[in-house]
Design an enzyme around this catalytic site. Structure first.
Site, PDB file in Angstrom:
ATOM      1  N   HIS A  25     -95.839  17.170  18.843  1.00  0.00           N
ATOM      2  CA  HIS A  25     -95.964  18.102  17.717  1.00  0.00           C
ATOM      3  C   HIS A  25     -97.112  19.114  17.894  1.00  0.00           C
ATOM      4  CE1 HIS A  25     -99.027  15.500  15.945  1.00  0.00           C
ATOM      5  NE2 HIS A  25     -98.180  14.609  15.476  1.00  0.00           N
ATOM      6  N   HIS A  79     -98.508   2.088   9.892  1.00  0.00           N
ATOM      7  CA  HIS A  79     -98.518   3.554   9.744  1.00  0.00           C
ATOM      8  C   HIS A  79     -97.076   4.045   9.758  1.00  0.00           C
ATOM      9  CE1 HIS A  79     -99.561   7.685  10.238  1.00  0.00           C
ATOM     10  NE2 HIS A  79     -99.638   7.725  11.548  1.00  0.00           N
ATOM     11  N   GLU A  81     -95.922   7.210  10.395  1.00  0.00           N
ATOM     12  CA  GLU A  81     -95.497   8.362  11.208  1.00  0.00           C
ATOM     13  C   GLU A  81     -94.397   7.902  12.171  1.00  0.00           C
ATOM     14  OE1 GLU A  81     -98.735  10.704  12.777  1.00  0.00           O
ATOM     15  OE2 GLU A  81     -97.388  12.401  13.149  1.00  0.00           O
ATOM     16  N   ASP A  83     -93.488   8.190  15.150  1.00  0.00           N
ATOM     17  CA  ASP A  83     -93.653   7.615  16.494  1.00  0.00           C
ATOM     18  C   ASP A  83     -93.856   6.099  16.421  1.00  0.00           C
ATOM     19  OD1 ASP A  83     -96.028   8.499  15.248  1.00  0.00           O
ATOM     20  OD2 ASP A  83     -97.149   8.505  17.120  1.00  0.00           O
ATOM     21  N   HIS A 145    -104.878   8.054   9.867  1.00  0.00           N
ATOM     22  CA  HIS A 145    -105.048   9.426   9.418  1.00  0.00           C
ATOM     23  C   HIS A 145    -104.042   9.837   8.359  1.00  0.00           C
ATOM     24  CE1 HIS A 145    -101.791  11.387  12.023  1.00  0.00           C
ATOM     25  NE2 HIS A 145    -101.730  10.126  12.325  1.00  0.00           N
ATOM     26  N   ASP A 164    -103.206   4.185  15.123  1.00  0.00           N
ATOM     27  CA  ASP A 164    -103.651   5.376  15.867  1.00  0.00           C
ATOM     28  C   ASP A 164    -105.144   5.324  16.217  1.00  0.00           C
ATOM     29  OD1 ASP A 164    -101.223   6.739  16.024  1.00  0.00           O
ATOM     30  OD2 ASP A 164    -101.504   7.751  14.119  1.00  0.00           O
ATOM     31  N   TYR A 193    -107.730  12.853  21.630  1.00  0.00           N
ATOM     32  CA  TYR A 193    -106.976  12.286  20.506  1.00  0.00           C
ATOM     33  C   TYR A 193    -107.810  12.350  19.226  1.00  0.00           C
ATOM     34  CZ  TYR A 193    -103.578   9.364  18.171  1.00  0.00           C
ATOM     35  OH  TYR A 193    -102.609   8.926  17.316  1.00  0.00           O
ATOM     36  N   HIS A 226    -101.286   3.693  20.743  1.00  0.00           N
ATOM     37  CA  HIS A 226    -101.021   4.580  21.885  1.00  0.00           C
ATOM     38  C   HIS A 226    -101.977   4.239  23.021  1.00  0.00           C
ATOM     39  CE1 HIS A 226     -98.462   7.313  19.596  1.00  0.00           C
ATOM     40  NE2 HIS A 226     -99.395   7.417  18.669  1.00  0.00           N
TER      41      HIS A 226
HETATM   42 FE1  FEO Z   1    -100.039   9.123  13.356  1.00  0.00          FE
HETATM   43 FE2  FEO Z   1     -99.196   7.856  16.429  1.00  0.00          FE
HETATM   44  O1  FEO Z   1     -98.905   8.535  14.714  1.00  0.00           O
END
Ligand code: FEO
Length: 396
Positions: A25, A79, A81, A83, A145, A164, A193, A226
């Site tokens: 993104h 989370h 999001e 991903d 976040h 994250d 990051y 990640h």
């Molecule tokens: Fe906030 Fe890895 O997504």
């Protein structure tokens, strides 16, 4: 076909490696990434997070290597999001009885993503779920976040799963920091990051770390969502987070610019010469040759930003405007700034850059240096002197 990787007794990595992603993104992911999901087995079993939807077959194959997915008892969503939550609908088809666990914000956001009405077991900071000989403890991480963000802590194993937090877009065959051996590259990605994802929320990080400390949690492993899992460099990544979230930076200057016919670039190089003669660490960054998300990783550890643009259409170059707009949303801490640039007649770019720097909370060191058309010898000497003054300012 894919196998789970056992991190500790009955704690498995069941994520996916995205070797080829180069854009996330709007963020360049030059080293790829991973989506880390974790399976924790006690008398009951929990899956912590899922993976981006396209990687569901890889995740489920890894799960199947150690566990029948239909018998998973809990699906913890740290989370929302996509991903990390993208595979939830497919997973729920295979494990309809898995109880979803999330924060209150998570419970509200989940149906807005998937339009399913799954019941959610809501948890607050300190809540626990026993799997038998393993216990999951939850810590809300509001706005780190997203509002729904939380950490899961595995009490008996001293493992923190902060989603994250502490992550890096870094694809590797290895799971652990000490196995991969490229700690500088991993730290570089962790900094990038932080700068691109967490920097605007930095003031929330020290209180959260304090809260974790107060809870007396022993941490022997940090397994983010990640990249690489921290096992041998836990102190290094935590102290880096403390520094980054409080604006600690080196005596380092970035000269960031775009140029039309080479005049602003000549000014940038002369400013660099001034910094060089004062022996201040610095770097030149041409904005059409460097992606803004990479530039943010550099900004994180610099004290001063010297930003140059020619004047075009009564303003600054679009590449410079794009960076400054992006910086404004990220609220960098404790930066100093100076504008410069070549212009033909109006010279509006300097004040436009100053305006954006002010709006970002950057302390402006001086009004800025504009030079008409092509800089001559005396103009370049002015730029060298500017570089020397900036060197003095960052050393104060
Ligand atoms: Fe906030 Fe890895 O997504």
């Amino acid at each position: 076909m894919f196998e789970a990787a056992e991190l500790r007794d009955d704690i498995f990595w069941v994520g996916a490696i995205d070797w080829d992603i180069r854009e996330f993104h709007g963020y360049t992911t030059n080293r790829g990434t991973t989506y880390n999901a974790y399976l924790v087995k006690g008398e009951k079993t929990a899956l912590i997070d899922t993976v981006k939807a396209g990687f569901f077959p890889e995740m489920i194959s890894r799960i199947r290597s150690v566990q029948d997915p239909a018998k998973i008892d809990y699906l913890v969503l740290n989370h929302l999001e996509m991903d990390h939550s993208g595979s939830v609908p497919l997973f729920k088809e295979l494990a309809p009885n898995a109880q979803i666990v999330a924060t209150d914000h998570g419970s509200k956001g989940l149906p807005r993503h998937f339009r399913y009405d799954w019941p959610v077991h809501k948890v607050k900071t300190g809540a626990e779920i026993s799997l038998g000989d393993k216990t999951l403890q939850f810590i809300e991480a509001y706005m780190l976040h997203w509002p729904d963000s939380m950490f899961t802590y595995l009490k008996e194993d001293s493992v923190l799963l902060p989603n994250d937090g502490f992550g890096q877009h870094y694809a590797s065959f290895h799971r652990f920091d000490d196995e991969d051996g490229r700690i500088e590259a991993i730290m570089e990605e962790a900094a990038k990051y932080f700068a691109n994802i967490l920097m605007p929320l930095a003031p929330l990080i020290p209180p959260l770390l304090k809260k974790v400390e107060k809870m007396g949690l022993k941490i022997e492993m940090i397994a983010p969502s990640h990249g690489i899992i921290w096992r041998s460099h836990i102190n290094k990544i935590i102290s880096s987070y403390v520094e980054w979230s409080t604006g600690v930076a080196r005596d380092r200057v970035l000269v960031i610019y775009d140029t039309m016919w080479g005049s602003t670039e000549a000014m940038a190089r002369a400013i660099s010469e001034g910094l060089n003669s004062a022996q201040v660490e610095h770097k030149l960054i041409h904005l059409r040759k460097n992606h803004y998300s990479d530039v943010l990783g550099e900004i994180l550890t610099a004290k001063a930003l010297v930003i140059g643009s020619p004047t075009i259409n009564e303003g600054m170059f679009p590449s410079v405007a794009q960076l400054l707009y992006y910086i404004k949303g990220l609220h960098p801490l404790k930066k100093k700034g100076v504008a410069f640039g070549s212009y033909g007649w109006g010279g509006e770019a300097i004040e436009a850059i100053n305006g954006e720097m002010r709006a970002s909370g950057i302390e402006i060191l001086e009004p800025g240096l504009g030079i008409t058309y092509v800089p001559g010898k005396e103009d370049l000497e002015e730029c060298v002197l500017l570089g020397k003054r900036i060197a003095e300012a960052v050393r104060k």
